[in-house]
Design a protein around this motif. Structure first.
Motif, PDB file in Angstrom:
ATOM      1  N   THR A 101       7.485 -22.776  15.174  1.00 28.10           N
ATOM      2  CA  THR A 101       7.848 -24.229  14.650  1.00 28.10           C
ATOM      3  C   THR A 101       8.216 -25.201  15.644  1.00 28.10           C
ATOM      4  N   GLY A 102       7.375 -24.846  16.889  1.00 25.79           N
ATOM      5  CA  GLY A 102       7.635 -25.751  18.030  1.00 25.79           C
ATOM      6  C   GLY A 102       6.796 -27.243  17.419  1.00 25.79           C
ATOM      7  N   LYS A 103       6.408 -27.753  18.604  1.00 26.00           N
ATOM      8  CA  LYS A 103       5.676 -29.347  18.287  1.00 26.00           C
ATOM      9  C   LYS A 103       4.519 -28.968  17.326  1.00 26.00           C
ATOM     10  N   ILE A 104       3.722 -28.176  17.477  1.00 27.66           N
ATOM     11  CA  ILE A 104       2.225 -28.160  16.996  1.00 27.66           C
ATOM     12  C   ILE A 104       2.651 -27.252  15.327  1.00 27.66           C
ATOM     13  N   GLY A 105       3.432 -26.424  15.350  1.00 26.50           N
ATOM     14  CA  GLY A 105       3.924 -25.711  14.001  1.00 26.50           C
ATOM     15  C   GLY A 105       4.522 -26.732  13.288  1.00 26.50           C
ATOM     16  N   LYS A 106       5.262 -27.506  13.759  1.00 24.96           N
ATOM     17  CA  LYS A 106       6.013 -28.642  13.107  1.00 24.96           C
ATOM     18  C   LYS A 106       4.944 -29.670  12.551  1.00 24.96           C
TER      19      LYS A 106
ATOM     20  N   SER B 270       2.841 -30.373   3.776  1.00 19.87           N
ATOM     21  CA  SER B 270       3.991 -30.945   2.946  1.00 19.87           C
ATOM     22  C   SER B 270       3.087 -31.903   1.849  1.00 19.87           C
ATOM     23  N   GLY B 271       2.167 -32.647   2.061  1.00 21.55           N
ATOM     24  CA  GLY B 271       1.281 -33.166   1.448  1.00 21.55           C
ATOM     25  C   GLY B 271       0.365 -32.506   0.354  1.00 21.55           C
ATOM     26  N   PHE B 272       0.455 -31.115   0.429  1.00 19.90           N
ATOM     27  CA  PHE B 272      -0.613 -30.223  -0.516  1.00 19.90           C
ATOM     28  C   PHE B 272       0.494 -29.671  -1.362  1.00 19.90           C
ATOM     29  N   ASP B 273       1.558 -29.792  -1.480  1.00 19.45           N
ATOM     30  CA  ASP B 273       2.674 -29.271  -2.224  1.00 19.45           C
ATOM     31  C   ASP B 273       2.598 -27.939  -2.433  1.00 19.45           C
ATOM     32  N   THR B 274       2.425 -27.028  -1.528  1.00 19.44           N
ATOM     33  CA  THR B 274       2.307 -25.933  -1.241  1.00 19.44           C
ATOM     34  C   THR B 274       3.573 -25.173  -0.623  1.00 19.44           C
ATOM     35  N   LYS B 275       4.216 -23.941  -1.082  1.00 24.48           N
ATOM     36  CA  LYS B 275       5.262 -23.323  -0.607  1.00 24.48           C
ATOM     37  C   LYS B 275       5.215 -22.960   0.761  1.00 24.48           C
ATOM     38  N   MET B 276       6.138 -23.272   1.554  1.00 21.22           N
ATOM     39  CA  MET B 276       6.149 -22.963   3.065  1.00 21.22           C
ATOM     40  C   MET B 276       7.279 -21.999   3.481  1.00 21.22           C
ATOM     41  N   LEU B 277       6.992 -21.088   4.383  1.00 25.21           N
ATOM     42  CA  LEU B 277       7.698 -20.320   4.930  1.00 25.21           C
ATOM     43  C   LEU B 277       7.819 -20.297   6.552  1.00 25.21           C
ATOM     44  N   ALA B 278       8.693 -20.019   7.025  1.00 26.53           N
ATOM     45  CA  ALA B 278       8.543 -20.395   8.386  1.00 26.53           C
ATOM     46  C   ALA B 278       9.373 -19.402   9.338  1.00 26.53           C
ATOM     47  N   TYR B 279       8.928 -19.073  10.412  1.00 28.73           N
ATOM     48  CA  TYR B 279       9.516 -18.110  11.292  1.00 28.73           C
ATOM     49  C   TYR B 279       9.588 -18.476  12.680  1.00 28.73           C
ATOM     50  N   ASP B 280      10.786 -18.710  13.181  1.00 31.90           N
ATOM     51  CA  ASP B 280      10.867 -19.055  14.758  1.00 31.90           C
ATOM     52  C   ASP B 280      12.249 -18.232  15.385  1.00 31.90           C
ATOM     53  N   LEU B 281      12.347 -18.054  16.586  1.00 35.29           N
ATOM     54  CA  LEU B 281      13.493 -17.676  17.129  1.00 35.29           C
ATOM     55  C   LEU B 281      14.816 -19.024  17.120  1.00 35.29           C
TER      56      LEU B 281
ATOM     57  N   ALA C 278      10.240 -26.405   4.940  1.00 35.69           N
ATOM     58  CA  ALA C 278      10.006 -25.235   4.849  1.00 35.69           C
ATOM     59  C   ALA C 278      11.181 -24.182   4.822  1.00 35.69           C
ATOM     60  N   GLU C 279      11.120 -22.859   4.373  1.00 36.66           N
ATOM     61  CA  GLU C 279      12.360 -22.197   4.303  1.00 36.66           C
ATOM     62  C   GLU C 279      12.280 -21.019   5.521  1.00 36.66           C
ATOM     63  N   TYR C 280      13.084 -21.046   6.345  1.00 35.29           N
ATOM     64  CA  TYR C 280      13.081 -20.004   7.359  1.00 35.29           C
ATOM     65  C   TYR C 280      13.386 -18.623   6.983  1.00 35.29           C
ATOM     66  N   VAL C 281      12.530 -17.832   7.195  1.00 26.22           N
ATOM     67  CA  VAL C 281      12.767 -16.234   6.779  1.00 26.22           C
ATOM     68  C   VAL C 281      12.589 -15.421   7.986  1.00 26.22           C
ATOM     69  N   SER C 282      12.719 -14.317   7.894  1.00 25.08           N
ATOM     70  CA  SER C 282      12.683 -13.072   8.812  1.00 25.08           C
ATOM     71  C   SER C 282      11.079 -12.974   8.807  1.00 25.08           C
ATOM     72  N   LEU C 283      10.778 -12.559  10.110  1.00 23.56           N
ATOM     73  CA  LEU C 283       9.111 -12.356  10.179  1.00 23.56           C
ATOM     74  C   LEU C 283       8.826 -11.254   9.068  1.00 23.56           C
TER      75      LEU C 283
END
Length: 327
Positions: free
Chosen positions: A150-155, A162-173, A183-188
């Motif tokens: 979730t760096g610059k491009i991931g963000k 977010s405009g597609f109303d899809t559920k999102m999970l994210a992983y980053d150190l 998005a919800e941060y979760v484990s890999l």
């Protein structure tokens, strides 16, 4: 100040000319990539600009010998440069940043093309098969997208999604508050087990090497879609192929692959390609391949040229350089 720019492309010329005037410097343009045969072209230049050519220890030694002090790559990634050797002998190395929309927009396109089976639709249409057999797609609002990095491009990808109303999970150190709005941060592991689509936006590091492998694929949902617009080394290609053949993976859209360096950006019509995995991936109806072009927009090319020039200037002036990757 003078800079030698290797691997100059015609699409870059207008920007080199513009920024030479803006920063009042001279850039000598060389269409050839740096090799041991033409390394002496850099004699008399303290800074050189390159693209994705492998810069191994032998080349770095030679550049150092003729007086080069700084190597700027007009790319975000710098895994094609022997950073360890550069540090050892005191040559500075820098990368660039460019419009995050370029890769983010492309990623969204790849996600949509994969989930809507666009390759199969186009190939069928090309032979005048206009039936609906095998081309039923999926809608994003029914799917969970996992974003790795979730760096610059991931963000930016997350913001677009977010405009597609899809559920999102994210992983980053390193978690950031802006991402948590969408998005919800979760484990890999949780991301692997819960995502219908997985898209990667992390650099090619030792820790990220073959991030997606047989073990990771086994954790994933049946029919998962894998998107890669980052670096080919993030995926173990043999394991990916196996997952597609076993129908564990429902589709893939790849702008990058392993061992692409001697293939992409070259006109190889009529030649035998030394990349068997590429040939296998191309044969699958549910795999979309593009030749590392996610970055390629007018804005991105302008940014790459300008930031490479600026990085060289800042290095030579001893000022803080946001693009310097060696200490």
């Amino acid at each position: 100040m003078r800079i030698l720019a290797y691997s100059h492309r015609k699409d870059e010329t207008i920007y080199f000319e513009e920024f030479m005037k803006k920063y009042k410097i001279e850039v000598v343009l060389c269409d050839d990539e740096p090799t041991m045969d033409n390394v002496n072209l850099a004699k008399g230049f303290q800074c050189i600009s390159i693209i994705t050519t492998e810069i191994n220890s032998e080349l770095i030694d030679k550049f150092h010998e003729i007086g080069v002090k700084f190597i700027s790559t007009r790319t975000i990634g710098y895994d094609h440069i022997d950073i360890k050797k550069a540090k050892e002998i005191g040559i500075g190395v820098g990368n660039v940043t460019y419009s995050t929309n370029s890769v983010a927009d492309y990623t969204i396109m790849m996600i949509l093309m994969a989930t809507r089976k666009m390759k199969a639709i186009i190939e069928s249409s090309n032979v005048q098969d206009y039936s609906l057999k095998g081309v039923q797609g999926k809608e994003l609002h029914n799917l969970t997208v996992g974003i790795i990095g979730t760096g610059k491009i991931g963000k930016m990808v997350i913001k677009h999604l977010s405009g597609f109303d899809t559920k999102m999970l994210a992983y980053d150190l390193y978690e950031n508050e802006e991402t948590k709005k969408y998005a919800e941060y979760v484990s890999l592991e949780k991301l692997f087990t819960s995502s219908d689509i997985i898209t990667m936006h992390v650099p090619a590091t030792n820790d990220n090497y073959h991030l997606i492998n047989k073990k990771a694929i086994k954790l994933m949902k049946d029919g998962v879609f894998i998107i890669n617009t980052a670096r080919g080394s993030l995926i173990n290609t043999d394991d990916l192929i196996e997952g597609i053949e076993e129908k564990k993976i429902g589709g893939a859209a790849l702008d990058v692959i392993e061992h692409e360096g001697d293939i992409y950006y070259k006109d190889l019509k009529g030649q035998i390609l030394a990349n068997r995995e590429l040939a296998i991936l191309r044969s699958f109806p549910n795999v979309i391949l593009t030749p590392h072009t996610a970055f390629y927009t007018d804005q991105a090319v302008s940014d790459m040229v300008e930031h490479s020039i600026l990085s060289c200037i800042l290095f030579m002036e001893g000022k803080e350089n946001p693009w310097k990757v060696t200490i």
